[in-house]
Design an enzyme around this catalytic site. Structure first.
Site, short mmCIF file in Angstrom:
data_model
loop_
_atom_site.label_atom_id
_atom_site.label_comp_id
_atom_site.label_asym_id
_atom_site.label_seq_id
_atom_site.Cartn_x
_atom_site.Cartn_y
_atom_site.Cartn_z
CB SER A 155 -0.89 -0.04 1.26
OG SER A 155 -1.58 1.17 1.41
CE LYS A 181 -4.77 -0.09 0.58
NZ LYS A 181 -5.37 -0.97 1.59
CG LEU A 182 -1.71 3.75 -6.63
CD1 LEU A 182 -1.94 4.53 -7.93
CD2 LEU A 182 -0.23 3.75 -6.26
CE LYS A 183 -3.99 3.58 2.49
NZ LYS A 183 -5.25 3.11 3.09
CG ASP A 208 -7.83 2.22 1.05
OD1 ASP A 208 -8.98 2.71 1.20
OD2 ASP A 208 -7.23 1.60 1.97
CG ASN A 210 -8.11 4.95 4.13
OD1 ASN A 210 -7.06 5.00 3.50
ND2 ASN A 210 -8.42 3.92 4.91
CD GLU A 233 -8.78 -1.09 0.93
OE1 GLU A 233 -7.91 -1.40 0.07
OE2 GLU A 233 -8.56 -1.14 2.14
CG ASP A 258 -10.36 -1.31 5.30
OD1 ASP A 258 -10.62 -1.81 6.40
OD2 ASP A 258 -9.27 -0.75 5.06
CE LYS A 282 -7.09 -2.68 6.91
NZ LYS A 282 -7.36 -1.23 6.90
N GLY A 310 -4.00 -4.58 6.09
CA GLY A 310 -2.90 -4.33 7.03
C GLY A 310 -3.12 -3.04 7.77
O1 SMG Z 1 -0.18 -2.44 6.77
O2 SMG Z 1 0.62 -2.14 4.79
C1 SMG Z 1 -0.11 -1.82 5.71
C2 SMG Z 1 -0.98 -0.61 5.53
C3 SMG Z 1 -2.08 -0.92 4.60
O3 SMG Z 1 -3.16 0.88 3.53
C4 SMG Z 1 -3.09 0.19 4.51
N1 SMG Z 1 -3.92 0.33 5.55
O4 SMG Z 1 -7.20 1.51 4.98
O5 SMG Z 1 -6.25 -0.27 4.34
C5 SMG Z 1 -6.20 0.82 4.93
C6 SMG Z 1 -4.94 1.32 5.56
C7 SMG Z 1 -5.17 1.78 6.95
C8 SMG Z 1 -3.95 2.22 7.64
S1 SMG Z 1 -4.27 3.43 8.79
C9 SMG Z 1 -2.93 3.47 9.80
MG MG Z 2 -8.30 0.40 3.52
#
Ligand code: SMG
Ligand code: MG
Length: 387
Positions: A155, A181-183, A208, A210, A233, A258, A282, A310
């Site tokens: 990610s 995966k790109l935020k 993703d 969020n 996501e 998620d 998760k 993750g």
């Molecule tokens: O553990 O590689 C990892 C991070 C993966 O992007 C990731 N997590 O929404 O999926 C998600 C984010 C939440 C992380 S918030 C600290």
């Molecule tokens: Mg996510």
């Protein structure tokens, strides 16, 4: 008449699956580890990992659990100081007072506390780990893992520039990661994603958000459709499943939920409504490993692929995630990246990515790894005890 062997087999089958144990003492600690690079999402930036670890001592074994909450309630409503208070005041004392139990009793033991799945997962996973260590069974075997290695993705946080993003993506692909995966966030989405897609026409690519968008942004997602994404996501509100169903009907890409999935019941509701076509599991978000298995089972029964999310876990949470990721329904690469993608030094032996983009699933008793005592001492910023 039965032979002696048949009698013994029948007796064995009649035995409870696990022996009851009593949690005598719980160690709760807060650890802090610098991140190799700040991780920026649509809801904030983290440059340090701070999390709570619990060690449950049953006399026969010590089991470990890692909480996936952060210092700030930005991803969900849970956060470290709140988790600590719950562990200290309600959940820890409830576990100690429960006496002889098995991990199957934990839902009942913690039923007086509503919600707070991240806090509960910490003790659920620690108790389960202790139980499995005492039985000499690996967590992977316990959940019915079918693979010894799992495919890993990575990610990538929001970067200052598109060039910086392309450089990071290039580096991770060179290491072997099998899905990028790109935020994204409003304004840093369509063009950025298109640039990565143009540079890498054939990779598995996802985004993703969020929870950073609303239904008014449907055109953004229609543009993103052109980048042939594996999934989008959590585009909408962090607890929504209704509007996601509307959005899913209007775009081509598969939506993956998620944040909105906090239990197997949530997963069944979302799948039933058509709110997503993929589920991110998760274990820490849904209350621990047993509920994560139930989410997996519900999705699998409905033909919905799942993958392991993750939360920048240390080696303790990573080991837990890898066992789950080896279950049969986990058919897409997870956010189960190598220790050094997050930390210079993990608190366990580091998890390493093989050049083929896979990682080995621990096969020792319980989660199969232990925190290194010196690393625990170096990283602990607070410790307390419940007994
Ligand atoms: O553990 O590689 C990892 C991070 C993966 O992007 C990731 N997590 O929404 O999926 C998600 C984010 C939440 C992380 S918030 C600290
Ligand atoms: Mg996510």
């Amino acid at each position: 008449a039965r032979t002696l062997n048949e009698c013994l087999l029948l007796q064995l089958e009649a035995m409870p699956e696990t022996t009851p144990y009593r949690a005598h003492a719980i160690d709760i600690r807060v650890v802090r580890i610098p991140l190799v690079r700040p991780f920026r999402t649509s809801f904030g930036v983290e440059s340090e990992k701070e999390c709570i670890l619990a060690a449950v001592d049953t006399g026969d074994a010590i089991g470990w659990g890692e909480c996936v909450a952060s210092p700030v309630p930005g991803y969900s409503s849970e956060f470290n100081a709140g988790v600590l208070e719950l562990l200290r005041t309600f959940l820890g004392p409830a576990l100690i007072a429960a006496g002889d139990i098995t991990s199957g009793d934990l839902d009942r033991v913690f039923s007086s506390v509503r919600g707070n799945p991240m806090a509960k997962a910490t003790l659920v996973n620690a108790f389960l780990d202790a139980e499995l260590r005492a039985a000499g069974t690996s967590l992977a075997a316990h959940v019915g893992a079918e693979r010894e290695r799992v495919a890993c993705g990575v990610s990538v946080g929001i970067t200052a520039t598109t060039d910086a993003l392309l450089e990071q993506v290039h580096g991770y692909l060179a290491e072997g990661y099998r899905r990028i995966k790109l935020k994204i966030e409003p304004g840093l989405d369509v063009e950025r994603v298109a640039a990565v897609r143009a540079a890498h026409p054939d990779i598995l690519l996802s985004v993703d958000a969020n929870a950073a968008y609303t239904l008014d942004d449907v055109d953004v997602f229609r543009e993103l459709d052109r980048s042939r994404l594996l999934m989008v996501e959590q585009p909408l509100h962090h607890e929504d499943i209704v509007q996601h169903a509307t959005l899913q009907a209007r775009i081509a890409s598969d939506i993956c939920l998620d944040e909105s999935i906090r239990s197997a019941a949530d997963a069944r509701a979302a799948i039933g409504l058509g709110s997503c076509r993929i589920v991110n599991i998760k274990q820490g978000r849904v209350g621990g490993v047993p509920e994560a298995v139930r989410v997996h089972d519900a999705a699998r029964a409905a033909g919905i692929p799942v993958w392991c999310g993750g939360m920048l876990e240390t080696g303790v949470g990573r080991a837990t995630n890898l066992a789950l990721a080896a279950m049969p329904g986990f058919t897409l690469p997870g956010d189960t990246s190598a220790s050094h993608r997050y930390f210079m030094e993990d608190i366990t032996e580091p998890f390493v990515l093989a050049p083929d983009g896979t990682m080995g699933v621990p096969d020792g008793p319980g989660i199969g790894v232990d925190p290194i005592p010196e690393r625990l001492l170096e990283t602990t910023v607070h410790a307390e005890h419940v007994s």
